[in-house]
Motif scaffolding. Structure first.
Motif, short mmCIF file in Angstrom:
data_model
loop_
_atom_site.label_atom_id
_atom_site.label_comp_id
_atom_site.label_asym_id
_atom_site.label_seq_id
_atom_site.Cartn_x
_atom_site.Cartn_y
_atom_site.Cartn_z
N ALA A 186 -83.77 27.93 36.11
CA ALA A 186 -83.99 27.41 34.83
C ALA A 186 -82.75 27.53 34.02
O ALA A 186 -82.48 26.72 33.09
N ALA A 187 -82.04 28.73 33.96
CA ALA A 187 -80.89 28.98 33.23
C ALA A 187 -79.70 27.88 33.53
O ALA A 187 -79.19 27.44 32.47
N ALA A 188 -79.49 27.87 34.69
CA ALA A 188 -78.55 26.80 35.33
C ALA A 188 -78.74 25.71 34.95
O ALA A 188 -77.82 24.76 34.72
N PHE A 189 -80.18 25.21 34.65
CA PHE A 189 -80.45 23.73 34.42
C PHE A 189 -81.02 23.65 33.00
O PHE A 189 -81.53 22.66 32.37
N GLY B 180 -81.78 13.17 41.09
CA GLY B 180 -81.88 14.58 41.92
C GLY B 180 -80.81 14.90 42.85
O GLY B 180 -80.41 15.94 43.04
N LYS B 181 -80.22 13.77 43.53
CA LYS B 181 -79.38 14.17 44.80
C LYS B 181 -77.74 14.54 44.26
O LYS B 181 -77.42 15.52 44.69
N ALA B 182 -77.61 14.21 42.71
CA ALA B 182 -76.43 15.13 42.24
C ALA B 182 -76.50 16.55 41.82
O ALA B 182 -75.78 17.23 41.74
N LEU B 183 -77.81 16.82 41.32
CA LEU B 183 -78.13 17.96 40.78
C LEU B 183 -78.17 19.35 41.82
O LEU B 183 -77.79 20.43 41.30
N SER B 184 -78.04 19.03 43.09
CA SER B 184 -78.10 20.31 44.17
C SER B 184 -76.30 20.79 43.83
O SER B 184 -76.50 22.06 43.92
N TYR B 185 -75.35 20.03 43.51
CA TYR B 185 -74.17 20.50 43.40
C TYR B 185 -74.37 21.67 42.31
O TYR B 185 -73.36 22.35 42.30
N LEU B 186 -74.80 21.21 41.27
CA LEU B 186 -74.92 22.12 40.19
C LEU B 186 -75.60 23.66 40.67
O LEU B 186 -75.18 24.50 40.21
N ALA C 242 -90.41 22.88 33.62
CA ALA C 242 -91.06 23.80 34.39
C ALA C 242 -90.11 23.78 35.63
O ALA C 242 -89.61 23.04 36.21
N VAL C 243 -90.01 25.14 36.12
CA VAL C 243 -89.22 25.41 37.38
C VAL C 243 -90.17 26.14 38.15
O VAL C 243 -90.50 27.31 37.84
N ARG C 244 -90.30 25.59 39.55
CA ARG C 244 -91.21 26.43 40.46
C ARG C 244 -90.50 26.66 41.69
O ARG C 244 -89.68 25.65 42.10
N ARG C 245 -90.47 27.63 42.34
CA ARG C 245 -89.94 28.02 43.59
C ARG C 245 -90.69 28.39 44.68
O ARG C 245 -91.96 28.97 44.43
N PHE C 246 -90.58 27.73 45.85
CA PHE C 246 -91.60 27.76 46.86
C PHE C 246 -90.64 28.54 48.17
O PHE C 246 -89.60 27.91 48.52
N LEU C 247 -91.13 29.62 48.84
CA LEU C 247 -90.26 30.11 49.85
C LEU C 247 -90.80 30.11 51.21
O LEU C 247 -91.90 29.77 51.47
#
Length: 118
Positions: free
Chosen positions: A49-52, A93-99, A59-64
């Motif tokens: 969330a801080a990076a974005f 979305g595809k560009a955001l993984s690099y961030l 909302a930011v949700r993580r699934f392990l």
């Protein structure tokens, strides 16, 4: 005392990304199983969330997925309305993984042999 080295996430993991509407999926997959616990500890919902923060996700949700040494993040309302509504191609979305893969991670010296690009 353990010596730590700060490195970008891409040295510890790779990513896959997709988007649907105004939602982005970003998966983070450890390069080596020995790195998994460190990733779980540091690549948190709060860190993402801080990076974005500049994209203002609602909302930011993580699934392990520990069996795969992977995690999936779902970021809501982060694509300027979605691919079809946005004039900003970099917001897809595809560009955001690099961030995310540039996120700084504190790595103990003992784990350095498991990194990519030594």
């Amino acid at each position: 005392m353990t010596t730590m080295t700060k490195l970008p996430l891409h040295r510890l993991a790779h990513g896959r990304t997709g988007d649907k509407g105004n939602r982005s999926n970003i998966s983070v997959i450890a390069w080596h199983p020995a790195l998994w616990d460190l990733l779980v500890e540091q690549v948190t919902e709060a860190a993402v969330a801080a990076a974005f923060a500049h994209r203002r996700p609602s909302a930011v949700r993580r699934f392990l997925l520990p069996g795969l040494q992977a995690m999936n993040f779902v970021l809501d309302e982060v694509l300027d309305g979605g691919v079809n509504d946005s004039l900003n191609l970099d917001s897809h979305g595809k560009a955001l993984s690099y961030l995310l893969l540039d996120l700084p991670i504190d790595v103990p010296e003992a784990l350095l042999p498991h990194l990519v690009g030594r």
